[in-house]
Design a protein around this motif. Structure first.
Motif, short mmCIF file in Angstrom:
data_model
loop_
_atom_site.label_atom_id
_atom_site.label_comp_id
_atom_site.label_asym_id
_atom_site.label_seq_id
_atom_site.Cartn_x
_atom_site.Cartn_y
_atom_site.Cartn_z
N ARG A 235 2.48 1.74 -3.36
CA ARG A 235 1.51 2.26 -4.33
C ARG A 235 1.30 3.76 -4.15
NH1 ARG A 235 -3.48 3.52 -3.92
NH2 ARG A 235 -3.78 2.51 -1.91
N LEU A 236 1.21 4.19 -2.89
CA LEU A 236 1.03 5.63 -2.63
C LEU A 236 2.23 6.45 -3.08
CD1 LEU A 236 -0.60 5.49 0.92
CD2 LEU A 236 -1.67 6.37 -1.17
N GLU B 108 2.25 6.53 -6.89
CA GLU B 108 1.19 7.41 -7.40
C GLU B 108 1.55 8.87 -7.18
OE1 GLU B 108 -3.64 8.07 -7.09
OE2 GLU B 108 -2.69 6.50 -5.89
N TYR B 109 2.11 9.19 -6.02
CA TYR B 109 2.50 10.57 -5.74
C TYR B 109 3.56 11.04 -6.74
CZ TYR B 109 4.33 14.74 -3.54
OH TYR B 109 4.74 16.04 -3.31
N VAL C 255 -3.24 12.39 -2.21
CA VAL C 255 -2.22 11.35 -2.03
C VAL C 255 -1.15 11.84 -1.06
CG1 VAL C 255 -0.43 10.00 -3.20
CG2 VAL C 255 -2.67 10.27 -4.26
N THR D 1 -2.56 11.53 2.40
CA THR D 1 -2.62 10.13 2.81
C THR D 1 -1.23 9.62 3.18
OG1 THR D 1 -4.53 9.79 1.35
CG2 THR D 1 -3.36 7.82 2.11
N LEU D 2 -0.22 10.02 2.43
CA LEU D 2 1.15 9.62 2.76
C LEU D 2 1.56 10.19 4.12
CD1 LEU D 2 3.08 9.84 -0.61
CD2 LEU D 2 3.11 7.92 0.98
N ARG E 141 -6.07 15.41 -6.63
CA ARG E 141 -5.61 14.04 -6.40
C ARG E 141 -4.19 14.04 -5.82
NH1 ARG E 141 -6.76 9.51 -4.34
NH2 ARG E 141 -5.46 7.84 -5.08
N SER F 238 -0.29 8.27 6.81
CA SER F 238 0.20 6.90 6.89
C SER F 238 1.57 6.78 7.56
CB SER F 238 0.28 6.29 5.49
OG SER F 238 -0.99 6.25 4.90
N THR G 73 0.83 -1.20 0.00
CA THR G 73 0.00 0.00 0.00
C THR G 73 0.87 1.25 0.00
OG1 THR G 73 -1.71 -1.18 1.21
CG2 THR G 73 -1.82 1.23 1.25
N LEU G 74 1.89 1.24 0.83
CA LEU G 74 2.78 2.40 0.91
C LEU G 74 3.53 2.60 -0.41
CD1 LEU G 74 3.46 4.48 3.03
CD2 LEU G 74 5.36 3.05 3.76
#
Length: 125
Positions: free
Chosen positions: A11-12, A15-16, A38, A41-42, A34, A45, A8-9
């Motif tokens: 992917r983030l 994506e960033y 992101v 969220t990073l 978006r 997280s 998950t990390l």
């Protein structure tokens, strides 16, 4: 602190970086919603407040996760269940050859004999 799964990390972070590269190539000064989502969220997280700190923390965490032993998901595990312990009621259920005691009967007889002996006379099993 709870950390997200490495996948998950990763992917983030990917994506960033992709969204940031797209924004830089488009030469826009205002960040896309978006990209902001992101980044937020990073930060959440990784427990940081700045995206640069979040990216550094994520990369360190991912590097450690890459060198750590792999842990299989719970759905991939196989549980080995040991057989139930024999009790006096199940000890007689093992069939024996004619004229012999079964293993369970012999264990039960031995335990009964030991229990019947006086305390000072008991032998070690």
């Amino acid at each position: 602190m709870l950390m997200p799964l490495p996948t998950t990390l990763q992917r983030l972070v990917s994506e960033y970086e992709t969204l940031l590269a797209e924004e830089r190539s488009a030469s826009t000064t205002s960040g896309s919603q978006r990209l902001n989502d992101v980044a937020y969220t990073l930060c959440v997280s990784t427990g940081t407040r700045e995206i640069s700190d979040a990216l550094d923390t994520a990369r360190v965490y991912l590097a450690r996760a890459a060198t750590a032993p792999t842990i299989k998901a719970l759905s991939d595990r196989r549980v080995i269940v040991s057989p139930p312990k024999q009790t006096a009621s199940t000890a007689t259920s093992i069939p024996a050859a004619p004229g012999e005691q079964s293993l369970g009967q012999a264990s039960l007889a031995s335990a009964t004999a030991r229990a019947a002996q006086p305390e000072g006379v008991r032998r070690r099993p």
